[in-house]
Every structure is written in C-alpha cells, then in structure tokens.
Design an enzyme around this catalytic site. Structure first.
Site, PDB file in Angstrom:
ATOM      1  N   CYS A 103       2.641  -4.712   7.107  1.00 54.96           N
ATOM      2  CA  CYS A 103       2.380  -4.624   5.681  1.00 54.96           C
ATOM      3  C   CYS A 103       3.562  -3.981   4.957  1.00 54.96           C
ATOM      4  O   CYS A 103       4.480  -3.468   5.577  1.00 54.96           O
ATOM      5  CB  CYS A 103       1.111  -3.825   5.421  1.00 54.96           C
ATOM      6  SG  CYS A 103      -0.389  -4.816   5.612  1.00 54.96           S
TER       7      CYS A 103
ATOM      8  N   HIS B 194       0.819  -1.203   0.000  1.00 54.11           N
ATOM      9  CA  HIS B 194       0.000   0.000   0.000  1.00 54.11           C
ATOM     10  C   HIS B 194       0.856   1.257   0.000  1.00 54.11           C
ATOM     11  O   HIS B 194       2.064   1.234   0.235  1.00 54.11           O
ATOM     12  CB  HIS B 194      -0.964  -0.001   1.184  1.00 54.11           C
ATOM     13  CG  HIS B 194      -0.307   0.092   2.544  1.00 54.11           C
ATOM     14  ND1 HIS B 194       0.001   1.282   3.155  1.00 54.11           N
ATOM     15  CD2 HIS B 194       0.087  -0.880   3.409  1.00 54.11           C
ATOM     16  CE1 HIS B 194       0.547   1.062   4.331  1.00 54.11           C
ATOM     17  NE2 HIS B 194       0.617  -0.249   4.511  1.00 54.11           N
TER      18      HIS B 194
END
Length: 630
Positions: free
Chosen positions: A547, A528
C-alpha cells in the site's frame, strides 16, 4: 476520542511489551513492521475494511472459549506469494485472407475516394499476396473492404493526398517514441507501363497501407504491448477500438494527418515527454560517463572516481573553487577515495541537493553525472508507451502517485495543490501499476489483515503463541463473522488457507495510522497514514507491504473531500467513521522513471522495481514478431 485512542494505545503497547519481553533488539519501528506490517497487498475484498459492523464490541475473555482439542494434523509451513514477472510473448501475425473479397458483390451505394471497376478488377492480384498483420487488424481489413469496395489511398493508379499524409505521419513515428520500421510501406514507383501490373501494385499498396495505419492507430491509442501480460502487478483495461470505423473515417476525411495524430493521448504530460525526447536526441552526449551503480566509501578504490572528480572540477563555481580547487587539481586522477577528498564530495553532494554524507552511491552519481543520454532517451520512450495505457484525459481533479519518485500529488485546476512523500511496497511486496477512482475516507480505520501477511508473517508466531493477537489489539472472527479469541484457534492446523478473518482495532498503534483513503481494487491497495513516520526521511522508501503510505494523510483526505484539514481533525476526534467522496477523482498508482512536472520539466528517477527492463523485453518481443514489413 483522545481518551479512546489513549486507552487503546496503552493496551496495545502494554500487550506488546509483555509479548516481546526478553527481546532486547526490538525497536519501536521494526516492532510495528514485524507484527502489524504496512499496507495490504493481496487481501480479499472482505478484508479491506475489516468486515465488521460493531467497532466497540466487548472482547471475549480467554476463559469463555477453551482451546479446542488438537484433532487435526499439523499443517506444513506455507507461504503466499505475490505476482511474478513473465517472459513476454507477443501474438504472432496472421496472413490476411483476401479470398472473400474477390467473391464479394459490388456495393453501388459506396462512394469513397474511388469506388470503381478498377478496384474489383485488381482484387484478383491479392490471391497470392502474403500480407501479415495482427489478427484484429486482418479481420477489420477484410470486414471493411467487403462492405466498402473502393480505394482509400489510391486515385487514378497513384497514391493520393490521403496516402501522402498517412505516410508522413507514419514516418514521424519516432517523435512519439514509436518505431518507424513498424509502419513502413513500399510505395510503388511510377515506372510501370503495363496497366495490369500497375493495378496489381496499387491494390497491394492499398491493403498494406491500411494494415499499417490500423497498427499505428492501435499503438498510438493503446500502446504496443499488453502490460497485463508482463505481470499481475500490472492492471490496465483495454481501450475499445473500432477499426472498421477508423478506416471508414479515413476514407471520407481530407484531414488524415490530424485524425491519426489525434489517436495519441491528448494531455500535457504526453506532449512534454515528446518535447524532452526531441531535445535529448538533439543534445550532445556527456563525454564523461560514470558507472551509475558506483558505490564508494572513504578509503576504497575505483577507476570511476577520477571521472566523478573531473565532473566536479568542471562544474566548480567560485565558492567551491576557492575552497576545493587546489585539492581537486592535485587529486583529480586519484582512484583512491582519500580523506582529503571527503569534504569535496560532501560539498558537491550538498550543492546538488543530496544528503552530504560523503558516501558515493547511485544517487550521488545521478546527481553529479546524470544518466547517460541513451538511458534518458530510453526512459522517456518507456514513459510515452506507459502513458498510452492510460486515459487520454487524465482528469481534473486527480491524484497522481509516482512510485519511482516516492511521491503523491493532488492536482486541481491544472495546479499541483498538494505534494508529499510516500512509502511504497518493498521489492518483495511491490505496489501494483494501475488507475482507479477514489471512493471513501476512513477515519481511525480498522486494519483487515490480508491472508498474505497472516500466513507469511503472523502464522509462525501464532503457532508458538496462539493468544498474542488477543493481547495486541486484534480481533479474530470465523467465516460466519462470529468473534473468537485467538488463543482458541489451533493455528498449527492451517497452512496457506486460514478460515479466519483478523483485523486490528483503531488506535495510535494501528498499522494504518489515523486515516485510510480507499479506491477499492482487486489488489487491495489504498493510501493511508502510518505510525512509522521516520520512514519518510529515507531516500529509498520502498518499505511497505504494497500500500501507499502518505506523509500528510490529513492534507490528502481534505483535498479529495474538498474540505479543510480542520474538518478532518474534527472527524478524527469523534472516533471511527467513514465518509464517501462525492466527486469523481481518478487516482493513478503509476510507475514512471521519467515524468514531467506541471511546468513541463522532465525529471528522471531510479527504476526501483526493475520494470523498465521488463518493458524493454516486451517491446523487443513485439519488434521481433513484426519483423520485416511485407
């Protein structure tokens, strides 16, 4: 979309400013990290996309939902912890039970290398033979010979050409980073004149070689260890192996060496690592070895400094020699980092492509001295083992994320079309090691806050200030999906299990930035964007909640969608939406401290999570169980 984003951002920032009034030490960077976190590490699947269908639903007013009475006793402060590392325990070997073979009827239809009475007559010699093997291999051995009663490796009471090829491949195991002693089989010397004794020797040789060949095939295809036993951070599917089918193939082919070598990964990266391993073994050790953990600032003292200065002096070029040669000559034995040496170190750092700050640390030592030969060999051997956990064909196109190098690449047509910096999980919130397949791109995404962040980082604040989620651009829903204000929840009544879902609305302040690239997995890890752009300028970028944050998310989204950055920008301008990836694109969330680029040059990286040491311990546990070969 611009007006939507600006309104959302202004509301979020205004709320945050009000929330943090009186906190003079809060910066924009640590503010987002503190309140919103980074990536999602262990959120349940329902939280990955926020779990809502109406992104523009009117927020509830605080007055519509009065706070419930405090009827529950305050819960104890709790923490949700991530996976831990285990002491690796290898499966014990089992004794091969040959009793069923002697009772098996002869199969007249079987015609291997030599199906004869000699095989049956020699089976009695296995009654007291103590051959140890892995349970699956022991089972396959009995199953195969029970149906196929004949020699694979023996002809006329002597090892045949198949055996010679197999022994040669097993003997070359070290070139693949394997341990040759794991596959040793004693070859009977042709000295026995007693036919019965010779028959006994050869039937035992037959069974031992089959057992070790099966071990070799298993190790070559799937690795020596089960990585998932190291930690929950590892997630690799076992590769199916037809052991009986392998023996059947070996009994019928004359190309035994080719077959055994084909069990290894058949990709360019594996071959490049093998070439590097052989080159390292043939190279000479650097005679000057500097402590890889050396940390030294101007004015400090270390006996390692003269070693580093000697390496700089040895590698002087004309430019550096003309400017710093005299200083080095006079201070090369100094153990104190005196001011005169600071410009020398800075120049050496700059020449090596490192940040020229004059501070000596592990990166400077690695750049100027390099890792020791033994360390580099070990890293290549670990990389070969780890690559065996992956598919033999890595796929094209593919996305490859290497955590120790803090990088992500998009590879297509055998070329690295895109490469960028990444931010990965902190040591306390590590990014997992696995592979998956990219499925979707989310534009202006919601961020579904995982329970781990909600409990560990937000709950203490919510107990003091129940309504801050309302002011900071978050939505709260109950188990039925009903929207409720954060201020209406008695947060003090909950510990590690909170029966509410929380998500952050799309905005410029959203923790996921403007893009999210999903490959749904049980670790809730994805790629992301991030509003914390400054993190990409750091050398050590283990800074997220698990992440993978991308330096160029628009470029990666365009690559996996097979479109342009302008197309992605157009989608972003239209607000929140999602788009499926129509092609099969594997993504590797990998962890290699030695890895080749597409030209075959192997680069070495710091072991940011200490996983090489965990792998070393696991391999040692396997070696200890295998022990001496029977």
């Amino acid at each position: 979309m611009k007006s939507f984003a600006k309104r959302s951002a202004l509301l979020s920032f205004a709320a945050l400013a009000a929330t943090l009034a009186g906190s003079p030490h809060a910066s924009a960077e640590n503010l987002f990290d503190m309140l919103f976190g980074g990536g999602v590490r262990h959120g349940p699947p329902s939280m990955r996309d926020g779990g809502y269908n109406d992104p523009y639903r009117r927020p509830a007013k605080r007055s519509e939902f009065p706070p419930p009475p405090n009827t529950r006793k305050a819960a104890a402060i709790a923490k949700i912890t991530g996976p831990t590392y285990n002491t690796y325990k290898a499966d014990p070997l089992v004794k091969v039970d040959f009793s069923s073979l002697s009772a098996a009827p002869q199969n007249a239809a079987f015609e291997p290398a030599q199906a004869s009475d000699a095989f049956h007559e020699s089976l009695a010699s296995l009654a007291d033979y103590d051959l140890r093997a892995e349970a699956a291999n022991a089972k396959a051995l009995i199953a195969y010979y029970g149906v196929n009663p004949g020699f694979i490796w023996v002809t006329d009471a002597e090892p045949n050409e198949r055996a010679r090829q197999a022994m040669r491949v097993l003997g070359d195991a070290a070139t693949y980073g394997l341990a040759p002693q794991d596959y040793l089989v004693d070859v009977p010397a042709p000295t026995s004149v007693d036919p019965a004794e010779r028959a006994k020797e050869m039937i035992r040789f037959e069974m031992a070689l089959s057992a070790r060949v099966l071990r070799y095939i298993d190790d070559a295809q799937d690795g020596r260890i089960d990585p998932n036993r190291i930690s929950g951070y590892y997630d690799f599917p076992a590769k199916p192996l037809d052991r009986e089918g392998a023996l059947k193939t070996l009994a019928r082919t004359q190309e035994v060496a080719t077959y055994l070598e084909s069990r290894h990964p058949q990709n360019a990266e594996y071959q490049a690592l093998r070439v590097e391993l052989e080159a390292l073994k043939a190279s000479e050790e650097n005679e000057i070895v500097v402590d890889s953990k050396l940390k030294l600032k101007p004015g400090e003292t270390s006996p390692e400094l003269p070693k580093l200065l000697s390496l700089i002096a040895r590698d002087l070029d004309d430019d550096m020699g003309g400017e710093y040669g005299e200083v080095l000559a006079s201070l090369v034995t100094s153990e104190t980092y005196v001011p005169e040496l600071v410009p020398v170190i800075k120049a050496a750092q700059k020449k090596a492509g490192e940040k020229d700050d004059g501070v000596v640390g592990p990166r400077t030592v690695a750049a100027l001295a390099g890792a020791s030969k033994a360390d580099r060999i070990a890293k290549v051997q670990y990389a070969l083992e780890e690559l065996r956990w992956h598919p033999s064909d890595l796929g094209d196109p593919r996305v490859f994320i290497n955590q120790p190098s803090f990088s992500a690449s998009y590879i297509e047509g055998g070329q690295e079309k895109l490469k960028m910096r990444t931010v990965i999980g902190k040591v306390a919130n590590q990014t997992s090691f696995f592979y998956d397949e990219i499925e979707q791109v989310d534009y202006n995404p919601y961020w579904g806050v995982p329970q781990s962040i909600l409990v560990n980082e937000m709950l203490p604040r919510l107990r003091r200030d129940p309504g801050y989620l309302d002011r900071a651009g978050y939505e709260v829903t109950d188990s039925r999906g009903k929207r409720i204000p954060s201020s209406a929840v008695n947060w003090g009544a909950y510990g590690a299990k909170i029966p509410y879902n929380v998500r952050q609305q799309p905005s410029e302040a959203n923790s996921l930035g403007e893009l999210k690239i999903l490959f749904p997995n049980k670790h809730a890890i994805y790629m992301h964007d991030t509003p914390q752009k400054a993190f990409f300028q750091r050398d050590n970028r283990a800074l997220s909640h698990g992440c993978v944050r991308l330096q160029d998310p628009r470029g990666m989204a365009a690559a996996v969608l097979g479109t342009s950055v302008d197309y992605v920008a157009g989608k972003l301008a239209k607000g929140h939406s999602s788009e499926k990836v129509s092609r099969k694109i594997p993504v590797y969330v990998a962890y290699f401290t030695a890895w080749p680029d597409l030209s075959g040059k192997v680069e070495f990286f710091d072991d940011v999570y200490g996983r090489d040491d965990r792998l070393r311990q696991a391999l040692e546990a396997v070696a200890a169980v295998r022990g001496p070969v029977s």
